[in-house]
Design a protein around this motif. Structure first.
Motif, PDB file in Angstrom:
ATOM      1  N   ARG A 178     -19.085 -46.814 -28.632  1.00  0.00           N
ATOM      2  CA  ARG A 178     -19.726 -48.078 -28.289  1.00  0.00           C
ATOM      3  C   ARG A 178     -21.236 -48.008 -28.422  1.00  0.00           C
ATOM      4  O   ARG A 178     -21.965 -48.865 -27.952  1.00  0.00           O
ATOM      5  CB  ARG A 178     -19.351 -48.502 -26.855  1.00  0.00           C
ATOM      6  N   SER A 179     -21.714 -46.979 -29.090  1.00  0.00           N
ATOM      7  CA  SER A 179     -23.137 -46.811 -29.338  1.00  0.00           C
ATOM      8  C   SER A 179     -23.458 -47.284 -30.754  1.00  0.00           C
ATOM      9  O   SER A 179     -22.573 -47.653 -31.522  1.00  0.00           O
ATOM     10  CB  SER A 179     -23.526 -45.334 -29.169  1.00  0.00           C
ATOM     11  N   GLY A 180     -24.744 -47.311 -31.114  1.00  0.00           N
ATOM     12  CA  GLY A 180     -25.144 -47.631 -32.475  1.00  0.00           C
ATOM     13  C   GLY A 180     -25.198 -49.112 -32.762  1.00  0.00           C
ATOM     14  O   GLY A 180     -24.943 -49.961 -31.905  1.00  0.00           O
ATOM     15  N   VAL A 181     -25.497 -49.456 -34.030  1.00  0.00           N
ATOM     16  CA  VAL A 181     -25.740 -50.845 -34.415  1.00  0.00           C
ATOM     17  C   VAL A 181     -24.465 -51.599 -34.785  1.00  0.00           C
ATOM     18  O   VAL A 181     -24.509 -52.806 -34.991  1.00  0.00           O
ATOM     19  CB  VAL A 181     -26.740 -50.911 -35.593  1.00  0.00           C
ATOM     20  N   GLY A 182     -23.337 -50.931 -34.845  1.00  0.00           N
ATOM     21  CA  GLY A 182     -22.095 -51.619 -35.168  1.00  0.00           C
ATOM     22  C   GLY A 182     -21.414 -52.259 -33.972  1.00  0.00           C
ATOM     23  O   GLY A 182     -20.350 -52.851 -34.096  1.00  0.00           O
ATOM     24  N   ARG A 195     -23.851 -55.439 -27.579  1.00  0.00           N
ATOM     25  CA  ARG A 195     -23.722 -55.109 -26.161  1.00  0.00           C
ATOM     26  C   ARG A 195     -24.501 -56.090 -25.289  1.00  0.00           C
ATOM     27  O   ARG A 195     -25.513 -56.657 -25.714  1.00  0.00           O
ATOM     28  CB  ARG A 195     -24.241 -53.686 -25.900  1.00  0.00           C
ATOM     29  N   ALA A 196     -24.028 -56.256 -24.060  1.00  0.00           N
ATOM     30  CA  ALA A 196     -24.738 -57.041 -23.052  1.00  0.00           C
ATOM     31  C   ALA A 196     -24.472 -56.412 -21.693  1.00  0.00           C
ATOM     32  O   ALA A 196     -23.423 -55.784 -21.483  1.00  0.00           O
ATOM     33  CB  ALA A 196     -24.281 -58.498 -23.065  1.00  0.00           C
ATOM     34  N   LEU A 249     -24.864 -52.991 -12.966  1.00  0.00           N
ATOM     35  CA  LEU A 249     -25.030 -53.537 -14.300  1.00  0.00           C
ATOM     36  C   LEU A 249     -23.868 -53.046 -15.167  1.00  0.00           C
ATOM     37  O   LEU A 249     -23.917 -51.964 -15.758  1.00  0.00           O
ATOM     38  CB  LEU A 249     -26.370 -53.116 -14.917  1.00  0.00           C
ATOM     39  N   ASP A 250     -22.811 -53.854 -15.218  1.00  0.00           N
ATOM     40  CA  ASP A 250     -21.664 -53.536 -16.062  1.00  0.00           C
ATOM     41  C   ASP A 250     -22.030 -53.757 -17.527  1.00  0.00           C
ATOM     42  O   ASP A 250     -23.099 -54.280 -17.854  1.00  0.00           O
ATOM     43  CB  ASP A 250     -20.478 -54.417 -15.681  1.00  0.00           C
ATOM     44  N   LEU A 251     -21.111 -53.382 -18.407  1.00  0.00           N
ATOM     45  CA  LEU A 251     -21.344 -53.441 -19.849  1.00  0.00           C
ATOM     46  C   LEU A 251     -20.289 -54.321 -20.522  1.00  0.00           C
ATOM     47  O   LEU A 251     -19.101 -54.236 -20.200  1.00  0.00           O
ATOM     48  CB  LEU A 251     -21.279 -52.022 -20.424  1.00  0.00           C
ATOM     49  N   PHE A 252     -20.740 -55.168 -21.432  1.00  0.00           N
ATOM     50  CA  PHE A 252     -19.848 -55.910 -22.319  1.00  0.00           C
ATOM     51  C   PHE A 252     -20.094 -55.426 -23.731  1.00  0.00           C
ATOM     52  O   PHE A 252     -21.247 -55.274 -24.158  1.00  0.00           O
ATOM     53  CB  PHE A 252     -20.135 -57.414 -22.238  1.00  0.00           C
ATOM     54  N   THR A 253     -19.030 -55.171 -24.487  1.00  0.00           N
ATOM     55  CA  THR A 253     -19.177 -54.744 -25.879  1.00  0.00           C
ATOM     56  C   THR A 253     -18.312 -55.586 -26.797  1.00  0.00           C
ATOM     57  O   THR A 253     -17.215 -56.024 -26.417  1.00  0.00           O
ATOM     58  CB  THR A 253     -18.795 -53.259 -26.073  1.00  0.00           C
ATOM     59  N   ALA A 254     -18.829 -55.826 -27.989  1.00  0.00           N
ATOM     60  CA  ALA A 254     -18.068 -56.467 -29.061  1.00  0.00           C
ATOM     61  C   ALA A 254     -18.191 -55.557 -30.278  1.00  0.00           C
ATOM     62  O   ALA A 254     -19.272 -55.425 -30.861  1.00  0.00           O
ATOM     63  CB  ALA A 254     -18.609 -57.858 -29.361  1.00  0.00           C
ATOM     64  N   ILE A 283     -25.805 -62.499 -25.667  1.00  0.00           N
ATOM     65  CA  ILE A 283     -26.820 -62.838 -24.678  1.00  0.00           C
ATOM     66  C   ILE A 283     -26.150 -63.297 -23.390  1.00  0.00           C
ATOM     67  O   ILE A 283     -25.061 -63.860 -23.414  1.00  0.00           O
ATOM     68  CB  ILE A 283     -27.794 -63.917 -25.195  1.00  0.00           C
ATOM     69  N   VAL A 284     -26.822 -63.063 -22.265  1.00  0.00           N
ATOM     70  CA  VAL A 284     -26.266 -63.348 -20.949  1.00  0.00           C
ATOM     71  C   VAL A 284     -27.023 -64.489 -20.291  1.00  0.00           C
ATOM     72  O   VAL A 284     -28.261 -64.518 -20.273  1.00  0.00           O
ATOM     73  CB  VAL A 284     -26.324 -62.100 -20.048  1.00  0.00           C
TER      74      VAL A 284
END
Length: 377
Positions: free
Chosen positions: A61-65, A68-69, A79-84, A133-134
């Motif tokens: 879940r790292s990097g530019v691919g 994240r929010a 501060l939870d994490l959202f990933t796409a 964006i949040v």
């Protein structure tokens, strides 16, 4: 008090920090309501003024691919994490393109992230999200996510619709299409533009003649394109890919920063708010360029008064290379003196820049700890 002026009070309860990585899933219940973090009025503040520091992210879940929010999505004061995450290869035919994978990750007290398996109504998103964006888009005092999506990133560049991840009364999040517009949406920034108390979204759409325009929030996860031109015709340049709404000159009003492909003739510019959030008649102030670093990716501001600075994150373009460097530009306000405290050629680019306090030092860095960048403010 002006809604933006409340920021300094809100941040006292909104600030949070970094940590390390974990795996697995959790359904841990929320703690007491008093621990829940406040959602700030703009997407800029919800990313760059909540005390975020470089994170050790979950594997893959790292990097530019991965888009994240960060926010207190689970209502537990972290501060939870959202990933796409992308699941398709633009080198393969468009008919093989598959939806992105959406995930929530709950922040643990030891700083690790554990994947949540219950909050999302669907794990499928748009094909190619470019920014998350949040803001509190449905006015329930809970953080939501707007996904700016540009679709299949190769010829014929068909574009796609934006998506929204919207909080529900039962604590879950509904995933749905945000607006009818189809386009190459590369960037977005949220704030209340029309004074109705709901954050609207300004987008860049490289496949539309207007390029930069507002999507007005109807309050139910639906956004409608604004019919009136809110931004100057001079900014209708196809190479404009980056936008941010933030108060540059500290007058309590939201200004607009835009950038993109300078090497193609697009201006990196500041629009100062005339007082009514209507910028169509505002003359853009062109920001200093950086030779050979002609792709502008992100913006931030730090300091106050004579110590105010504007920061631009860049990568290469205009020297025969493209996305093959990492550059942080610092511009003094209002003197417009430009320096490059970081300029690394042939280094991997990264997408977002945040102000942070790390080990007691105020720095400009990435929310992704693997990037390894730290520049003194």
């Amino acid at each position: 008090m002006h809604r933006l002026g409340m920021f300094f009070l809100l941040c006292l309860s909104a600030c949070g920090g970094g940590g390390s990585v974990g795996s697995g899933s959790t359904t841990a219940p929320p703690t007491e309501a008093s621990a829940v973090k406040v959602v700030l009025p703009t997407s800029y503040l919800n990313f760059k003024a909540v005390g975020l520091v470089p994170q050790q992210l979950p594997a893959g879940r790292s990097g530019v691919g991965v888009v994240r929010a960060y926010a207190d999505f689970s209502g537990r004061g972290q501060l939870d994490l959202f990933t796409a995450s992308l699941t398709y290869d633009p080198q393969r035919p468009i008919q093989n393109a598959t939806p992105s994978r959406l995930e929530f990750w709950r922040k643990q007290v030891d700083g690790s992230f554990e994947r949540d398996t219950v909050m999302l109504s669907s794990s499928q998103g748009c094909i190619h999200p470019r920014r998350a964006i949040v803001a509190d888009f449905n006015a329930d005092q809970k953080p939501d996510v707007f996904l700016a999506c540009h679709g299949y990133d190769a010829d014929p560049y068909p574009g796609e619709r934006n998506w929204v991840v919207l909080s529900q009364p039962n604590g879950r999040y509904e995933v749905k299409v945000a607006s009818a517009d189809v386009g190459f949406f590369h960037s977005a920034s949220a704030a209340d533009l029309n004074g109705d108390g709901l954050p609207d979204v300004v987008v860049t759409n490289a496949s539309d003649a207007a390029v930069l325009y507002a999507l007005i929030n109807k309050g139910n996860g639906v956004f409608e394109r604004e019919s009136r031109a809110r931004f100057p015709a001079s900014l209708r340049e196809k190479g404009l890919y980056t936008v941010e709404l933030l108060d540059v000159n500290e007058d309590g009003r939201l200004d607009v920063l835009v950038g993109g492909h300078e090497w193609g003739g697009t201006s990196t510019a500041l629009l100062l708010n005339p007082g009514d959030n209507q910028f169509a008649q505002v003359t853009p102030i062109t920001l200093p360029a950086v030779a050979g670093e002609g792709v502008v990716l992100d913006f931030a501001v730090t300091g106050t008064g004579a110590s105010r600075s504007l920061w631009a994150l860049r990568t290469s373009g205009g020297d025969g290379t493209f996305y093959q460097s990492r550059t942080i530009q610092k511009i003094t306000w209002p003197g417009w003196v430009s320096t490059t405290p970081l300029l690394q050629r042939n280094a991997p680019w990264f997408a977002w820049l945040i102000p942070a306090v790390v080990n007691g030092r105020a720095v400009m860095t990435s929310e992704d700890a693997s990037v390894g960048v730290s520049v003194p403010q």
